[in-house]
Design a protein around this motif. Structure first.
Motif, mmCIF file in Angstrom:
data_model
loop_
_atom_site.group_PDB
_atom_site.id
_atom_site.type_symbol
_atom_site.label_atom_id
_atom_site.label_comp_id
_atom_site.label_asym_id
_atom_site.label_seq_id
_atom_site.Cartn_x
_atom_site.Cartn_y
_atom_site.Cartn_z
ATOM 1 N N VAL A 318 0.829 -0.907 -0.085
ATOM 2 C CA VAL A 318 0.028 -0.006 0.070
ATOM 3 C C VAL A 318 0.933 1.294 -0.050
ATOM 4 O O VAL A 318 1.878 1.410 0.742
ATOM 5 C CB VAL A 318 -0.845 0.068 1.306
ATOM 6 N N TYR A 339 -2.487 0.840 -4.187
ATOM 7 C CA TYR A 339 -2.197 -0.610 -3.803
ATOM 8 C C TYR A 339 -1.707 -1.671 -4.654
ATOM 9 O O TYR A 339 -2.183 -1.294 -5.842
ATOM 10 C CB TYR A 339 -3.201 -1.125 -2.950
ATOM 11 N N LEU A 347 -8.362 -3.633 2.898
ATOM 12 C CA LEU A 347 -7.401 -2.388 3.121
ATOM 13 C C LEU A 347 -8.251 -1.690 4.350
ATOM 14 O O LEU A 347 -9.242 -1.126 4.491
ATOM 15 C CB LEU A 347 -7.543 -1.472 1.793
ATOM 16 N N LEU A 395 -2.624 -3.557 4.725
ATOM 17 C CA LEU A 395 -3.188 -4.343 3.745
ATOM 18 C C LEU A 395 -3.185 -5.748 4.165
ATOM 19 O O LEU A 395 -2.188 -6.125 4.788
ATOM 20 C CB LEU A 395 -2.229 -4.206 2.460
#
Length: 416
Positions: A318, A339, A347, A395
């Protein structure tokens, strides 16, 4: 090492590369609201034992080659993890009647052509040129012609992402043995029947190394009908505007992908000699992989979403657009970020105050690919004008209660 062939047993390390190196390549940051996804029709790792005939032809369907180089299917193979195009001397002259005349050939070349057409997107390959004056190429072109703006005229298109040879010599095009060379051709047939090759200014990356010394990655982002950007290894891109004096938006037709090894005419390039064409350490072009990506909506479903997972294409991450973000005080905070994910992921965004107190947390599912989006936060706690806050992005794998973090990043937020 990813791959080892009989040849590289003599030169250990020359052909290999790590999985992490492979992940470092790929498309540039997508536009806001979009994500890159792999296009399987034009992507191939060449890890089998034969050419994938669902995707590729082992010959050029409309061109037999530039004399004296004749395209032969026998010169195309897949082995040791590479698509291999071999150049060889044919031993004797061969007369082929084509295009209304007899032509003489005595060098065997090779061509691999996609079965489908493609349009806007990002295309790249990792390839090591043959150490001869046979070409190593990666390009797109149309077949046939299309009606021009005057109805009595017509045009075709060609986008040469990269073309080179593998050694230098005493000829005009010796520079073609190093770096990256990209051209865009607008092939125009005017109303008098005369054919013109209208080219955009060439994009060129210089390099001291010969293209046959090691593998290089050549890429192009065909953005739209008017422009493209080119990428060489890890260098910053260079940009090209297509020739638009005949059509304002010239590159408006889908094209076929070509991987070709051909002969070039003297005095531009000299023909390869019999000795180099008989040397297996010099006469083969090695394509490690070819990959294609297309832009889709960042939250849009894509029917071919499994290739990223199969290849574990990305080092999942990310990325904030900037380290410090300044926004006006508002009830809604729009945080831009990117991302990279090989499969559906979670996320998570956390908002913290200057005293290290978590003010809120919000999460969303993101889809495979390389995405660029604005994550909206709506804090219930009133934020102070002039205050400094911290945003942490994580993430994670999907799954209730899963705490594993694949990647994390931090942004400092200032409210004016």
């Amino acid at each position: 090492m990813k791959k080892i062939s009989v040849l590289i047993a003599l030169c250990f390390g020359l052909f290999g590369h790590s999985q992490e190196e492979s992940k470092s390549y790929g498309p540039p940051k997508p536009p806001m609201g979009k994500r890159w996804v792999m296009n399987p029709d034009f992507s191939d790792e060449f890890n089998g034992t034969e050419l994938d005939t669902t995707k590729w032809l082992d010959h050029h369907p409309t061109w037999i080659g530039r004399p004296p180089g004749l395209f032969l299917a026998s010169q195309v193979s897949v082995a040791d993890g590479y698509l291999q195009l071999k150049g060889e001397h044919m031993g004797k002259d061969t007369i082929v009647h084509a295009y209304g005349k007899d032509q003489t050939f005595n060098i065997a070349g090779a061509a691999v052509v996609s079965k489908k057409k493609t349009m806007f997107g990002y295309y790249e390959c990792r390839v090591k040129a043959a150490a001869t004056t046979m070409s190593t190429t990666f390009w797109l072109s149309t077949v046939g012609s299309f009606q021009g703006p005057n109805e009595c005229d017509s045009y075709g298109l060609e986008l040469d992402i990269h073309e080179s040879i593998g050694r230098e010599g005493d000829f005009d095009g010796s520079y073609f043995a190093s770096g990256m060379h990209s051209n865009a051709h607008f092939w125009y047939n005017d109303c008098e029947g005369k054919r013109h090759d209208y080219r955009a200014p060439q994009v060129r990356f210089e390099d001291e190394r010969l293209t046959s010394e090691n593998f290089n990655v050549y890429g192009a982002w065909w953005k739209d009908e008017s422009e493209a950007s080119f990428y060489y290894n890890h260098r910053l891109p260079k940009h090209q505007r297509f020739y638009d004096k005949i059509k304002k938006k010239p590159f408006d037709q889908p094209m076929y992908m070509r991987l070709v090894s051909e002969t070039y005419p003297f005095p531009w390039i000299e023909l390869p000699g019999k000795e180099e064409l008989a040397d297996p350490s010099k006469n083969v072009v090695y394509y490690d992989w070819v990959r294609a990506y297309e832009l889709v909506d960042v939250a849009g479903n894509y029917p071919n979403g499994n290739l990223e997972k199969e290849l574990q294409r990305y080092a999942e991450s990310v990325i904030f657009d900037e380290a410090v973000l300044e926004l006006p005080k508002s009830k809604a905070l729009g945080i831009p970020l990117s991302y990279k994910a090989n499969e559906n992921r979670l996320l998570v965004m956390e908002l913290w105050d200057g005293g290290n107190k978590k003010l809120m947390e919000k999460s969303m599912e993101v889809l495979p690919g390389y995405g660029h989006l604005t994550f909206d936060l709506h804090p219930k706690t009133a934020l102070k004008k002039g205050g400094t806050y911290r945003i942490t992005a994580k993430l994670r794998p999907l799954g209730q209660g899963v705490k594993k973090v694949l990647d994390t990043n931090t942004l400092m937020l200032y409210l004016r």
